[in-house]
Design a protein around this motif. Structure first.
Motif: not given
Length: 565
Positions: A301-308
């Protein structure tokens, strides 16, 4: 078991006591009888005899606590075996917990008995040895035999375990009547043990037939006591089989009895923790897996949020400052939605639990309505029927003559009420050893019931509602007798008669004279038979004797064996 304290000197005479649970697991096995006719002839001609060894006990890391606890029972004086039974609320039955095993893959077993030594009746070098006892012993302990009798389950009041459970749990179950081998030994610290004569229970005509009970009595397990336990809802009972040929003063010693009671509670606790122990291990493994799974999701989730975030900054050319308020509002709405969803889920779960409980209750009720697995009780012999006929006809001849004399002397105003006395004689001559048949229950039960019934007759009911007395009197009397420990079925019938208001205190006195007459004739006639004893004890006489003579310091019990003709 290597860490178990060795037996004290008082137990050194028990040649069959356990040395080690681990040793028994590796060395002992039940003997297998060959079916070949030649081998049978050779075994008969052989002069050597190998006594039936006790079955091996399975030890493992999972039940190490229970194994060590059972090892302490080696210190108990003069016991043959130990059994563990648990109560299942779902079925209302008690189930045997198998404590002794041979190799399960080979179909071995010991019928639920954890043997400490073999009964003397199975030792060919002993004076008490019988061939029938040895065969019955193999029926109980050798699972390879075709007529093997496993412990399995038992309905309350049926068989030895069921009868001991019914008594120890305080249940007043109809059709369960058995006599104590000896008087109950009252010990210090409110501890009491009641040893039961297994042979008398097996021969009791009021006890449903049970093959395992008959085999226990034949094999030499003639003395048994059940100690109940309740560990946070895990209910059950530990049964000790005592040696009837040992020194009873030592068997009933308060120290020995207190240790037996405490050991039973410890065995129950060790058995109760087995399931939670397995569950906690499974839960810890599952929780470790779930923790890693949740951590994995959070990292993704953290990785995806950083990407967003990076994508948003690249498009708008700014940070997240302008969107913080919007994100906070969205998080608040999400929390409310989550709380509402949890509330609905908890409500649904509560409703499902209630439905499941009601369904289980209805299923259990339906199973009980269909009846248990008890067999038909054995019928009386013609000789016993002749004794019953003699006792009943003589008793009712005297009662009828006494009733006629009362009517003549009172000019027909008074009479002896005979109906409840017919029920009383049924108990005295058909269920001689039943607690409800004893003089204590007959006298005290009738006195209590009739006093309550006459007092109810004084309640000013209207003529239209007077019928309710016949329902109110037995409703008060029957549970009242159960609470006082003086259950007597004929007293319930007397309560209905005396609550009508048509009879009074004078009729009460006449009726008690009739009760005393039936007791006197029952004592005279029943004790003339070698198969009967009435009463089982004179409660008031024994009470007075104890108060005058006093008990010895050890609280020892004199056990009277009933000699068979």
């Amino acid at each position: 078991m290597s860490n178990v304290t060795p037996p004290t000197p008082v137990d050194t005479e028990r040649t069959g006591s356990t040395n080690s649970l681990k040793e028994s697991a590796s060395t002992n096995a039940l003997p297998k009888k060959k079916e070949d006719s030649t081998s049978e002839v050779e075994s008969e001609e052989s002069t050597t005899y190998v006594p039936p060894p006790r079955p091996a006990f399975r030890t493992s890391s999972n039940d190490d606590i229970l194994a060590k606890t059972l090892g302490m029972t080696d210190l108990i004086f003069a016991i043959y075996a130990v059994e563990l039974w648990r109560y299942d609320e779902g079925t209302g039955k008690i189930f045997n917990v198998n404590l002794s095993f041979d190799d399960e893959e080979n179909g071995g077993g010991s019928g639920g008995l954890l043997l400490k030594r073999n009964p003397q009746e199975t030792d060919i070098d002993n004076d008490y040895y019988t061939k029938e006892a040895e065969e019955a012993f193999y029926q109980l302990t050798d699972a390879s035999k075709s007529n093997f009798i496993p412990a399995g389950s038992a309905d309350p009041g049926v068989g030895l375990a069921g009868a001991l459970w019914a008594e120890s749990s305080g249940s007043a179950l109809g059709g369960v009547h058995y006599r104590a081998w000896g008087e109950m030994s009252q010990l210090q610290g409110n501890i009491s043990l009641s040893w039961r004569d297994v042979c008398e229970l097996a021969e009791d005509p009021d006890q449903p037939f049970d093959a395992r009970l008959q085999a226990l009595a034949t094999a030499g397990f003639k003395l048994a006591t059940g100690i109940p336990f309740d560990v946070n809802g895990y209910r059950g009972m530990v049964i000790y089989y005592g040696n009837p040929h040992a020194e009873l003063s030592k068997l009933n010693n308060p120290i020995n009895a207190r240790f037996m009671n405490n050991a039973a509670q410890l065995i129950g606790a060790a058995a109760a923790i087995q399931t939670p122990l397995k569950q906690i291990k499974d839960w810890r493994r599952e929780e470790a897996f779930n923790n890693w799974h949740r951590m994995k999701i959070k990292l993704l989730t953290i990785v995806r949020m950083l990407g967003c975030v990076r994508y948003s900054e690249s498009r708008k050319g700014g940070g997240m400052g302008g969107d913080r308020a919007k994100l906070q509002r969205k998080s608040s709405i999400a929390m409310l939605r989550e709380a509402s969803a949890k509330f609905k889920e908890n409500a649904k779960e509560t409703i499902e639990v209630a439905k499941e409980g009601a369904k289980n209750k209805a299923t259990r009720w339906a199973k009980k309505v269909r009846g248990g697995s008890a067999g038909i009780p054995p019928s009386f012999t013609w000789r016993q029927c002749a004794w019953t006929f003699t006792g009943v006809i003589l008793t009712h001849t005297l009662l009828s003559w006494f009733n006629l004399w009362i009517k003549q002397e009172s000019g027909g105003d008074l009479a002896l009420i005979l109906a409840p006395l017919g029920a009383l004689t049924t108990l005295q001559y058909n269920l001689t050893a039943a607690p409800a048949s004893q003089p204590r229950n007959a006298i005290f039960g009738q006195v209590f019931a009739i006093i309550v019934a006459i007092l109810i007759s004084y309640i000013p009911f209207t003529p239209e509602n007077a019928w309710f007395r016949g329902a109110l009197a037995p409703a008060i009397v029957i549970p009242g007798m159960a609470k006082l420990g003086i259950i007597h079925p004929p007293a319930g019938a007397a309560a209905i008669i005396f609550s009508s208001g048509k009879v009074g205190w004078v009729d009460f006195g006449i009726f008690l004279v009739g009760v005393c007459m039936t007791i006197v004739t029952a004592v005279v006639i029943n004790n003339a038979s070698d198969r009967r004893q009435y009463p089982t004890s004179w409660y008031l006489v024994n009470k007075v004797k104890k108060s005058i003579v006093g008990e010895n310091q050890l609280g020892q019990v004199t056990v009277i064996r009933k000699e068979k003709p």
